[in-house]
Design an enzyme around this catalytic site. Structure first.
Site, PDB file in Angstrom:
ATOM      1  N   LYS A  15      43.925  53.503  45.163  1.00  0.00           N
ATOM      2  CA  LYS A  15      44.695  53.686  43.930  1.00  0.00           C
ATOM      3  C   LYS A  15      43.777  54.126  42.785  1.00  0.00           C
ATOM      4  CE  LYS A  15      46.431  49.429  43.757  1.00  0.00           C
ATOM      5  NZ  LYS A  15      45.808  48.822  44.951  1.00  0.00           N
ATOM      6  N   ARG A  90      52.200  43.642  39.688  1.00  0.00           N
ATOM      7  CA  ARG A  90      51.778  43.101  40.981  1.00  0.00           C
ATOM      8  C   ARG A  90      52.728  42.019  41.464  1.00  0.00           C
ATOM      9  NH1 ARG A  90      46.011  44.266  40.867  1.00  0.00           N
ATOM     10  NH2 ARG A  90      44.964  43.608  42.772  1.00  0.00           N
ATOM     11  N   ARG A 129      32.778  48.615  50.680  1.00  0.00           N
ATOM     12  CA  ARG A 129      32.755  49.156  49.310  1.00  0.00           C
ATOM     13  C   ARG A 129      31.596  48.550  48.523  1.00  0.00           C
ATOM     14  NH1 ARG A 129      38.247  49.161  45.825  1.00  0.00           N
ATOM     15  NH2 ARG A 129      37.971  46.909  45.671  1.00  0.00           N
ATOM     16  N   ARG A 163      31.478  43.674  45.214  1.00  0.00           N
ATOM     17  CA  ARG A 163      32.316  42.810  44.372  1.00  0.00           C
ATOM     18  C   ARG A 163      32.513  41.486  45.104  1.00  0.00           C
ATOM     19  NH1 ARG A 163      37.552  46.381  42.747  1.00  0.00           N
ATOM     20  NH2 ARG A 163      38.536  44.368  43.097  1.00  0.00           N
ATOM     21  N   ARG A 174      43.249  38.229  49.574  1.00  0.00           N
ATOM     22  CA  ARG A 174      43.893  39.237  48.722  1.00  0.00           C
ATOM     23  C   ARG A 174      45.019  39.936  49.471  1.00  0.00           C
ATOM     24  NH1 ARG A 174      39.178  42.933  46.997  1.00  0.00           N
ATOM     25  NH2 ARG A 174      40.654  43.943  45.614  1.00  0.00           N
TER      26      ARG A 174
END
Ligand code: AMP
Length: 217
Positions: A15, A90, A129, A163, A174
């Site tokens: 996104k 969300r 990531r 992260r 998540r």
């Protein structure tokens, strides 16, 4: 083509990557609530202190707090010609709040665009990531590695970092939160006739083409 877009999709769907390109193309702001919160945590603001632990656990920040953050941001002058929301709404209550915020500001309703990506792909992408603590540039060890291992291509100081919420056990949380709280938004936007989706699992350029195509239909 609608210029007030909500990007839906699981964490790691791309996104942020797509929002950045579309925002440059259309010259409208990319509003990432995750980036705004991370910036608040970095700066040590009151908001940052409130949300840090919640974010580290992969949980959701309260609707009331998020609605205020987004209302403030959408009230700013640069959102006049449109905006791309990434990471908000969300939850269903956030979607209802957004409708009210836009009405209150005299803005048109949004178009939702969902980037559909299977869980296994999300896990693979997020666990590889990395980002630069200096400039925030995002890398992926599998698809977009830095030229030199562990170092930002732009010569920033410090080594690339993961992260906290991209650690594997947090990613699972998540994803669970996503399926429970966020995926009902698909039906919500379908019911109000404001949903479009792309299910291309490919390079960012391929996904972008699919998005442009579906938005122009
Ligand atoms: P993201 O970068 O969009 O994955 O967001 C990172 C984290 O910020 C999420 O896991 C949540 O803890 C928090 N967050 C971002 N946007 C929202 C939102 N709209 N509602 C609740 N929490 C959010």
């Amino acid at each position: 083509m609608s210029r007030s877009l909500v990007l839906l999709g699981p964490p790691g769907a791309g996104k942020g990557t797509q929002a950045k390109v579309l925002s440059e193309l259309w010259r409208i702001p990319h509003i990432s609530t995750g980036d705004m919160l991370r910036e608040a945590v970095r700066s040590g603001s009151e908001l940052g202190k409130k949300v840090q632990d919640i974010m580290d656990r992969g949980d959701l920040v309260s609707d009331a707090l998020m609605n205020d953050v987004v209302k403030d941001r959408l009230s700013q002058g640069d959102c006049q010609a449109g905006f791309i929301l990434d990471g908000f709404p969300r939850t269903l209550p956030q979607a209802d709040a957004l409708e009210g915020i836009l009405k209150g500001l005299g803005k048109d309703p949004v178009q939702a665009l969902e980037i559909q990506v299977p869980d296994a792909e999300v896990l693979k992408r997020l666990s590889s990531r990395r980002s630069c603590p200096g400039c925030g540039k995002v890398y992926n060890l599998l698809f977009k590695p830095p030229k030199t291992e562990g170092v930002c291509d732009d010569g920033c100081e410090g080594s690339l970092a993961q992260r906290d919420d991209d650690k594997e056990e947090v990613i699972q949380d998540r994803l669970r939160v996503y399926h429970e709280k966020t995926s009902p938004l698909t039906n919500h936007f379908k019911e109000i006739g404001a949903w479009k989706g792309v299910d291309v699992v490919g390079s960012p350029a391929e996904v972008l083409e699919a998005i442009k195509k579906v938005l122009s239909e």
